[in-house]
Design a protein around this motif. Structure first.
Motif, mmCIF file in Angstrom:
data_model
loop_
_atom_site.group_PDB
_atom_site.id
_atom_site.type_symbol
_atom_site.label_atom_id
_atom_site.label_comp_id
_atom_site.label_asym_id
_atom_site.label_seq_id
_atom_site.Cartn_x
_atom_site.Cartn_y
_atom_site.Cartn_z
ATOM 1 N N LEU A 4 3.095 1.079 4.160
ATOM 2 C CA LEU A 4 3.520 0.399 2.935
ATOM 3 C C LEU A 4 4.132 -0.931 3.332
ATOM 4 O O LEU A 4 4.983 -0.981 4.224
ATOM 5 N N PHE A 5 3.669 -2.008 2.692
ATOM 6 C CA PHE A 5 4.218 -3.326 2.981
ATOM 7 C C PHE A 5 4.081 -4.199 1.748
ATOM 8 O O PHE A 5 3.502 -3.789 0.733
ATOM 9 N N THR A 6 4.625 -5.390 1.815
ATOM 10 C CA THR A 6 4.524 -6.321 0.693
ATOM 11 C C THR A 6 3.973 -7.656 1.162
ATOM 12 O O THR A 6 4.105 -8.028 2.336
ATOM 13 N N ILE A 9 3.759 -8.375 -4.087
ATOM 14 C CA ILE A 9 2.840 -7.259 -4.308
ATOM 15 C C ILE A 9 3.096 -6.205 -3.252
ATOM 16 O O ILE A 9 3.137 -6.507 -2.051
ATOM 17 N N ALA A 10 3.292 -4.968 -3.696
ATOM 18 C CA ALA A 10 3.400 -3.832 -2.779
ATOM 19 C C ALA A 10 2.001 -3.289 -2.511
ATOM 20 O O ALA A 10 1.193 -3.137 -3.436
ATOM 21 N N ILE A 11 1.714 -3.020 -1.250
ATOM 22 C CA ILE A 11 0.400 -2.531 -0.843
ATOM 23 C C ILE A 11 0.569 -1.271 -0.014
ATOM 24 O O ILE A 11 1.351 -1.241 0.944
ATOM 25 N N ALA A 12 -0.141 -0.228 -0.404
ATOM 26 C CA ALA A 12 -0.134 1.036 0.337
ATOM 27 C C ALA A 12 -1.543 1.316 0.839
ATOM 28 O O ALA A 12 -2.500 1.225 0.072
ATOM 29 N N GLU A 69 0.173 -3.066 -6.217
ATOM 30 C CA GLU A 69 0.942 -3.128 -7.456
ATOM 31 C C GLU A 69 1.999 -4.208 -7.335
ATOM 32 O O GLU A 69 2.620 -4.380 -6.279
ATOM 33 N N GLU A 70 2.178 -4.951 -8.418
ATOM 34 C CA GLU A 70 3.222 -5.968 -8.429
ATOM 35 C C GLU A 70 4.584 -5.288 -8.426
ATOM 36 O O GLU A 70 4.811 -4.309 -9.134
#
Length: 203
Positions: free
Chosen positions: A103-105, A114-117, A179-180
């Motif tokens: 998980l990072f942004t 934006i969060a990205i998984a 997701e924002e």
């Protein structure tokens, strides 16, 4: 799992590139470039190409974004305990070999985050990975649980899978969500595209 809608191929060149890296299951979801991020189809094409070359920093920069310093990662061998719904039931019947989650942004110059998984789920056989991808790609079937936003010191992030992409390489299935972090100017089509870039992240 909730899945992004209206996903189309951004450019013929990307379809050709992905065809060389993926099997007949199809590859990363690639939404049409648009909206709040102000990135063009050509920029998304360049971003994907950079990811395929193993250059994630360059990939995000092509979209005017940069990965922030904070990230969280975890490796598990009991995949079922970190999933739910039909996805979990499948993983109980057909255990994975290993699952890596991150998980990072990423931030842009407009102050959007934006969060990205991303999850890499490896099985014993390509057939098992193919069936996992089929189930996970289907709306309402559950999902692999992303790492919680609290691991990055962020407020609760609802990663429902609306902005989703997946791909398979042999016995490995990769899924990604975007997701924002806070309500902003980024539209759904743009976030779909971000997931389509993230699913190509080198493992």
């Amino acid at each position: 799992m909730a899945k992004g809608t209206g996903i189309v191929v951004a450019a013929v060149v990307i379809a050709l590139v992905l065809a060389n890296h993926e099997d007949d299951d199809g590859g990363a979801a690639t939404g049409s470039a648009s909206g709040g991020g102000n990135a063009s189809a050509a920029q998304f094409a360049a971003s994907r190409q950079a990811m395929l070359r193993g250059e994630p920093t360059v990939a995000w920069s092509r979209l005017g974004m940069a990965r922030t310093a904070k990230d969280a990662s975890r490796r598990d061998t009991d995949c079922a305990s970190h999933s739910y719904g039909q996805v979990r039931r499948y993983l109980r019947r057909v255990p994975c070999r290993v699952m890596d989650r991150v998980l990072f942004t990423v931030d842009d110059k407009g102050g959007n985050t934006i969060a990205i998984a991303v999850a890499w789920v490896r099985f014993d056989t390509p057939a098992a990975a193919r069936e996992f991808k089929r189930i996970d790609d289907t709306w309402g079937t559950g999902q692999v649980r992303p790492l919680p936003g609290s691991t990055l010191g962020l407020p609760d992030i609802r990663l429902s899978g609306q902005h989703y992409a997946s791909r398979r390489e042999g016995s490995l299935t990769v899924v990604a969500e975007a997701e924002e972090v806070a309500d902003g100017e980024l539209d759904d089509a743009f976030l779909d595209e971000i997931a389509g870039v993230a699913v190509l992240l080198p493992h």
